[in-house]
Design a protein around this motif. Structure first.
Motif, PDB file in Angstrom:
ATOM      1  N   ASP A   1       5.772  13.441  -6.953  1.00  8.76           N
ATOM      2  CA  ASP A   1       6.401  14.539  -6.423  1.00  8.76           C
ATOM      3  C   ASP A   1       6.682  14.530  -4.761  1.00  8.76           C
ATOM      4  N   ARG A   2       6.055  13.381  -4.128  1.00  8.40           N
ATOM      5  CA  ARG A   2       6.550  13.245  -2.612  1.00  8.40           C
ATOM      6  C   ARG A   2       7.448  12.163  -2.344  1.00  8.40           C
ATOM      7  N   ARG A   3       7.926  12.327  -1.096  1.00 11.19           N
ATOM      8  CA  ARG A   3       9.010  11.229  -0.809  1.00 11.19           C
ATOM      9  C   ARG A   3       8.223  10.371   0.241  1.00 11.19           C
ATOM     10  N   VAL A   4       7.911   9.147   0.016  1.00 11.69           N
ATOM     11  CA  VAL A   4       6.948   7.941   0.837  1.00 11.69           C
ATOM     12  C   VAL A   4       7.936   7.150   1.432  1.00 11.69           C
ATOM     13  N   VAL A   5       7.743   7.242   2.849  1.00 13.98           N
ATOM     14  CA  VAL A   5       8.667   6.242   3.745  1.00 13.98           C
ATOM     15  C   VAL A   5       7.635   5.214   4.356  1.00 13.98           C
ATOM     16  N   PHE A   6       8.246   4.126   4.198  1.00 17.09           N
ATOM     17  CA  PHE A   6       7.526   2.864   4.974  1.00 17.09           C
ATOM     18  C   PHE A   6       8.223   2.687   6.405  1.00 17.09           C
ATOM     19  N   MET A   7       7.272   2.831   7.473  1.00 12.50           N
ATOM     20  CA  MET A   7       7.779   2.470   8.953  1.00 12.50           C
ATOM     21  C   MET A   7       7.878   1.084   9.046  1.00 12.50           C
ATOM     22  N   ALA A   8       8.870   0.102   8.615  1.00 11.56           N
ATOM     23  CA  ALA A   8       8.995  -1.097   8.771  1.00 11.56           C
ATOM     24  C   ALA A   8       9.075  -1.549  10.165  1.00 11.56           C
TER      25      ALA A   8
ATOM     26  N   PRO B   1      11.596   5.895  -7.497  1.00 14.74           N
ATOM     27  CA  PRO B   1      12.647   6.475  -6.645  1.00 14.74           C
ATOM     28  C   PRO B   1      12.284   7.121  -5.363  1.00 14.74           C
ATOM     29  N   ASN B   2      11.030   7.467  -5.363  1.00 11.30           N
ATOM     30  CA  ASN B   2      10.648   8.400  -4.129  1.00 11.30           C
ATOM     31  C   ASN B   2       9.971   7.439  -3.232  1.00 11.30           C
ATOM     32  N   PHE B   3      10.415   6.134  -3.124  1.00 11.38           N
ATOM     33  CA  PHE B   3      10.023   5.198  -2.110  1.00 11.38           C
ATOM     34  C   PHE B   3      11.244   4.706  -1.396  1.00 11.38           C
ATOM     35  N   SER B   4      11.123   4.740  -0.015  1.00 11.84           N
ATOM     36  CA  SER B   4      12.051   4.197   0.940  1.00 11.84           C
ATOM     37  C   SER B   4      11.540   3.430   2.485  1.00 11.84           C
TER      38      SER B   4
ATOM     39  N   LEU C   1      11.866  -5.277  -3.402  1.00 13.39           N
ATOM     40  CA  LEU C   1      12.614  -5.657  -4.811  1.00 13.39           C
ATOM     41  C   LEU C   1      11.516  -5.338  -5.714  1.00 13.39           C
ATOM     42  N   ARG C   2      10.296  -5.165  -5.369  1.00 14.56           N
ATOM     43  CA  ARG C   2       9.311  -4.622  -6.600  1.00 14.56           C
ATOM     44  C   ARG C   2       9.554  -3.381  -6.921  1.00 14.56           C
ATOM     45  N   ALA C   3       9.670  -2.194  -5.832  1.00 16.94           N
ATOM     46  CA  ALA C   3      10.104  -0.797  -5.858  1.00 16.94           C
ATOM     47  C   ALA C   3      11.251  -0.757  -6.749  1.00 16.94           C
ATOM     48  N   ALA C   4      12.209  -1.689  -6.619  1.00 19.31           N
ATOM     49  CA  ALA C   4      13.663  -1.616  -7.408  1.00 19.31           C
ATOM     50  C   ALA C   4      13.231  -1.961  -8.761  1.00 19.31           C
ATOM     51  N   ALA C   5      12.661  -3.077  -9.068  1.00 16.61           N
ATOM     52  CA  ALA C   5      12.226  -3.385 -10.258  1.00 16.61           C
ATOM     53  C   ALA C   5      11.478  -2.504 -11.096  1.00 16.61           C
ATOM     54  N   GLU C   6      10.568  -1.898 -10.376  1.00 13.12           N
ATOM     55  CA  GLU C   6       9.636  -0.874 -11.187  1.00 13.12           C
ATOM     56  C   GLU C   6      10.308   0.472 -11.189  1.00 13.12           C
TER      57      GLU C   6
ATOM     58  N   ASP D   1       0.798  -1.332  -0.106  1.00 11.50           N
ATOM     59  CA  ASP D   1       0.153   0.086   0.106  1.00 11.50           C
ATOM     60  C   ASP D   1       1.045   1.279   0.031  1.00 11.50           C
ATOM     61  N   ALA D   2       1.937   1.194   0.792  1.00 11.05           N
ATOM     62  CA  ALA D   2       3.032   2.458   0.917  1.00 11.05           C
ATOM     63  C   ALA D   2       3.560   2.613  -0.574  1.00 11.05           C
ATOM     64  N   LEU D   3       4.020   1.577  -1.231  1.00 11.07           N
ATOM     65  CA  LEU D   3       4.599   1.666  -2.555  1.00 11.07           C
ATOM     66  C   LEU D   3       3.591   2.147  -3.473  1.00 11.07           C
ATOM     67  N   LYS D   4       2.200   1.883  -3.712  1.00 14.99           N
ATOM     68  CA  LYS D   4       1.230   2.163  -4.320  1.00 14.99           C
ATOM     69  C   LYS D   4       1.054   3.889  -4.055  1.00 14.99           C
ATOM     70  N   ILE D   5       1.123   4.269  -2.928  1.00 11.88           N
ATOM     71  CA  ILE D   5       1.139   5.557  -2.314  1.00 11.88           C
ATOM     72  C   ILE D   5       2.272   6.304  -3.286  1.00 11.88           C
ATOM     73  N   ALA D   6       3.504   5.758  -3.215  1.00  9.56           N
ATOM     74  CA  ALA D   6       4.552   6.439  -3.633  1.00  9.56           C
ATOM     75  C   ALA D   6       4.373   6.610  -5.133  1.00  9.56           C
ATOM     76  N   LYS D   7       3.680   5.654  -5.851  1.00  7.25           N
ATOM     77  CA  LYS D   7       3.580   5.876  -7.302  1.00  7.25           C
ATOM     78  C   LYS D   7       2.531   6.673  -7.603  1.00  7.25           C
ATOM     79  N   GLU D   8       1.659   6.679  -6.748  1.00  6.90           N
ATOM     80  CA  GLU D   8       0.470   7.899  -6.915  1.00  6.90           C
ATOM     81  C   GLU D   8       1.050   9.271  -6.606  1.00  6.90           C
ATOM     82  N   ASN D   9       2.025   9.453  -5.982  1.00  2.00           N
ATOM     83  CA  ASN D   9       2.449  10.790  -5.441  1.00  2.00           C
ATOM     84  C   ASN D   9       4.170  10.949  -6.017  1.00  2.00           C
TER      85      ASN D   9
END
Lengths: 381, 364
Positions: free
Chosen positions: A132-139, A162-165, A154-159, A122-130
């Protein structure tokens, strides 16, 4: 829900309770630790202690992912959430966890963009939808949730997102159990082993507990009958002089674990030299950080972190509760200054925390209930 | 006295202390309907507005008007509620029929026949007019079904981003035609606790409709007007035998019964196996780590009645289509005061605490 009802059947529970009582040796007491917070939750939610004889006590262990997050990590995460353009995403359990400077819920009310998600995807999806924002997942979480974090990276890297961490706080169960076993002030007769963690790591990693520490361990499922069966199996081992790792939860846990999940963790994460656990202090090789190859997705490198270390509040005895040295109600602030509404310690936050479970579900002695509530006259005080 | 008992007594004293809002800002927990909402209402609103009509904090106020020489007296029930549900449309209903039924039900819980409603709309710039038409149509249909009229209203529009499509506030007036003395403080030891049907469907339906989870289940909201089924119950058990009526909205059955237990200073003891929950609602709650006892209903109520007439109360509820699956779910006991206990299906006993914050899903 037939598949669940089978494991919540009152007749089966009563039969197991009788079997448990029969296996207790007169004059002896037994203390078993349920390592996993999910078990603690089940025990209180279903009132399972009513089925145990006074000789058997359950000690609640450190396996609640929210409970072991040190305050400093919460403050670091709140710091990230306060950076311009950041969307912080987190599991709901974390929102009320107090750091030294307040909780996510408070930071959110003060203006930070903090969103509750149900999965790292879900966090990755938010990153793709935004973009211009930096989206961080608190794991957070043990080996149970680490694979889904790893798969998401792995999916974020494959796809190429860049704004996801990921702000990685994944911890491992074995070093925590070892810390408990090495703690001098605890006497345990055996362990109810975690179910979901074992579905990932398998049963082999527990072998040293039986071999080196001479404590039996039964990997258990999360339904009432699972837990009572596991207590019955532990007492059986003790009665027969055996000391082994047994798997009560074979319907979910393969003995060898889940190699695919372990491989994903291995690719994306590396062992930290040490990590601070709430109440337990620093434990060597007990947590995971993002691996070098995935540094671009590592919030600890993407952001400048203050690396805050905050001492636990002096009044809070979460550490003793997490080690099973204190019962929740023996903590000085339990239920008065520290409640689920205004928690001081993490054990009061998550529904899997021993204090929250005891406060929400178990907070009365049996002898207080008369009339329709209380045929039993057992007091555990 | 044992150490544990002393600790428990200390906790009970802490629970009864005057509520204080510790937060500097409003958080979402203040809107959950649980402990934080109670604290906010008591520490801010009750403090500011205190009067004998408000003080019991029931679903509505009971106004005793008239009197004098001619002896013409009217007892009115008066209530208001705001609706901010998201999404605006969900299986089984929408914000429109919710806004009518919710306020109708608050009046019904006072023992009143609902008569007139007002409707205030806060609309967000950009809301499709077609959506508003649908909402108005469903309000009209719900009002007709409940035999109430929407007789006054107000409309405001705010900038895009300042509201989530449409918020509605409805205020209702109803006439109390029977000599009732309903109160959350009226439950007594020996009373029976009933629920008018399977619980948790509304909350589960809305959660799924939000689309946050990839879960599909055929769950429709239970939103419905309850004054008809309530009238049947009050007629079957006259003379104060119905002690308390509460609709189990935010915070669910657990929170409502905690309020009753606290106000009446009694224990409520529930039988888990007797509580009706549709299997699909149970399934969704299991998946999300929620307890149906805390999930909102919009067409179910809890009744506390004289224990000697529990069966008659059950028959009266079941005689109405909205109460066909009503059940006796527990009893009122003297001790432990101000607490709700649950005899679990597996044979244990546990506390059912009031909701704290949002029902947060567990993560593992």
């Amino acid at each position: 829900m037939r598949f669940v009802d089978e494991y919540r059947d009152a007749d089966r529970a009563r039969a197991l309770a009788a079997g448990i009582a029969a296996r207790c040796r007169p004059g002896r007491t037994y203390a078993f630790m349920e390592v996993c917070g999910g078990h603690t939750h089940t025990i209180y939610k279903h009132g399972l202690e009513d089925h145990l004889p006074p000789e058997v006590s359950l000690v609640h262990g450190p396996g609640c992912p929210v409970c072991v997050i040190p305050m400093g990590r919460v403050d670091d995460a709140t710091h990230i959430a306060g950076q311009p353009g950041v969307i912080m995403t987190s599991f709901g359990d974390l929102l009320r966890v107090p750091g030294g400077t307040g909780s996510f819920l408070g930071a959110k009310a003060a203006g930070a963009d903090i969103r509750m998600v149900y999965s790292p995807l879900d966090a990755l999806k938010i990153a793709k939808e935004n973009p211009d924002r930096r989206v961080v997942f608190m794991a957070i979480g043990f080996e149970t949730t680490a694979p889904s974090t790893a798969m998401t990276v792995l999916r974020a890297a494959a796809e190429g997102v860049p704004n996801f961490s990921v702000f990685c706080n994944h911890v491992m169960i074995i070093p925590a159990i070892k810390a408990i076993l090495d703690s001098p002030d605890l006497r345990l007769d055996g362990f109810i082993g975690p179910g979901h963690v074992s579905a990932v790591i398998g049963c082999e990693p527990y072998a040293f507990i039986a071999r080196d520490y001479r404590k039996p361990l039964v990997v258990a499922g999360f339904e009432p009958v699972d837990i009572l069966t596991s207590v019955h199996m532990l007492l059986g081992q003790l009665a027969e002089g055996r000391c082994e790792v047994e798997n009560q939860y074979a319907r979910v846990v393969p003995w060898q674990g889940n190699p695919v999940a372990l491989e994903a963790i291995g690719r994306v994460m590396r062992l930290r030299p040490h990590f601070e656990w709430r109440g337990l202090g620093f434990i060597a090789h007990s947590a995971l950080a993002m691996a070098e190859e995935y540094a671009a997705f590592d919030a600890e490198r993407v952001f400048d972190l203050p690396g805050i270390r905050v001492a636990d509040p002096r009044s809070c005895q979460c550490g003793e509760v997490l080690k099973g040295v204190l019962k929740p109600w023996e903590c000085k602030v339990f239920g008065t200054a520290c409640t689920p509404e205004t928690p001081i310690g993490t054990c009061m936050v998550s529904s899997e925390g021993a204090c929250a479970a005891y406060y929400n579900f178990g907070r009365f002695t049996r002898d207080r209930t008369r009339g329709p509530a209380g045929e039993r006259e057992v007091s555990r005080a | 006295m044992s150490t544990e008992q002393q600790v428990l007594d200390r906790i009970e004293r802490a629970r009864r202390r005057r509520p204080v809002v510790r937060e500097e800002r409003i958080t979402l927990a203040h809107g959950s309907g649980g402990r934080a909402t109670q604290t906010l209402v008591q520490a801010v609103f009750l403090d500011a507005f205190r009067n004998p009509l408000l003080e019991p904090l029931e679903d509505g106020a009971t106004l005793r008007l008239g009197a004098g020489e001619e002896g013409v007296r009217v007892n009115l029930a008066f209530t208001t509620d705001s609706y901010v549900v998201s999404p605006l449309f969900f299986p089984g209903g929408d914000i429109g029929d919710l806004a009518v039924n919710g306020t109708v039900n608050d009046l019904a819980m006072c023992g009143a026949r609902p008569r007139y409603l007002s409707a205030g709309f806060i609309l967000e710039e950009g809301l499709p007019v077609e959506d508003l038409r649908r909402i108005a149509a469903s309000m009209a249909a719900a009002a007709a079904a409940a035999e109430v009229e929407i007789v006054t209203g107000d409309t405001k529009v705010v900038q895009r981003g300042r509201a989530d499509g449409c918020y509605i506030t409805t205020t209702g007036v109803g006439i109390i035609e029977r000599p009732v003395t309903l109160s959350s403080a009226a439950a007594r030891p020996g009373d029976a606790v009933l629920v008018s049907g399977p619980i948790g469907a509304h909350g589960a339906a809305v959660m799924l409709a939000r689309g946050d989870f990839d879960i599909e289940a055929a769950i429709v909201s239970d939103t419905a007007p309850l004054h008809g089924v309530v009238a049947g119950l009050l007629d079957a058990l006259p003379g104060g035998r119905v002690r308390t009526l509460r609709d189990a909205t935010r915070g669910g059955v657990a929170t409502v019964l905690n309020e009753v237990a606290a106000a009446s200073n009694v224990a409520v003891v529930l039988e888990e196996a007797a509580i009706p929950v549709r299997p699909e609602v149970t399934g969704v709650c299991e998946l999300l780590g929620l307890d149906p006892l805390y999930v909102a209903c919009e067409g179910r109520f809890v009744a506390v009645v004289d224990g000697d007439h529990a069966t008659r109360a059950l028959d009266a509820l079941r005689a109405h289509p909205l109460g066909e699956q009503a059940a006796i779910i527990g009893t009122v006991a003297p001790e432990p005061a101000a607490m709700v206990l649950l005899r679990t299906a597996v044979g244990g006993t546990r506390v059912v605490e009031i909701l704290v914050g949002d029902p947060l899903p567990r993560i593992c």
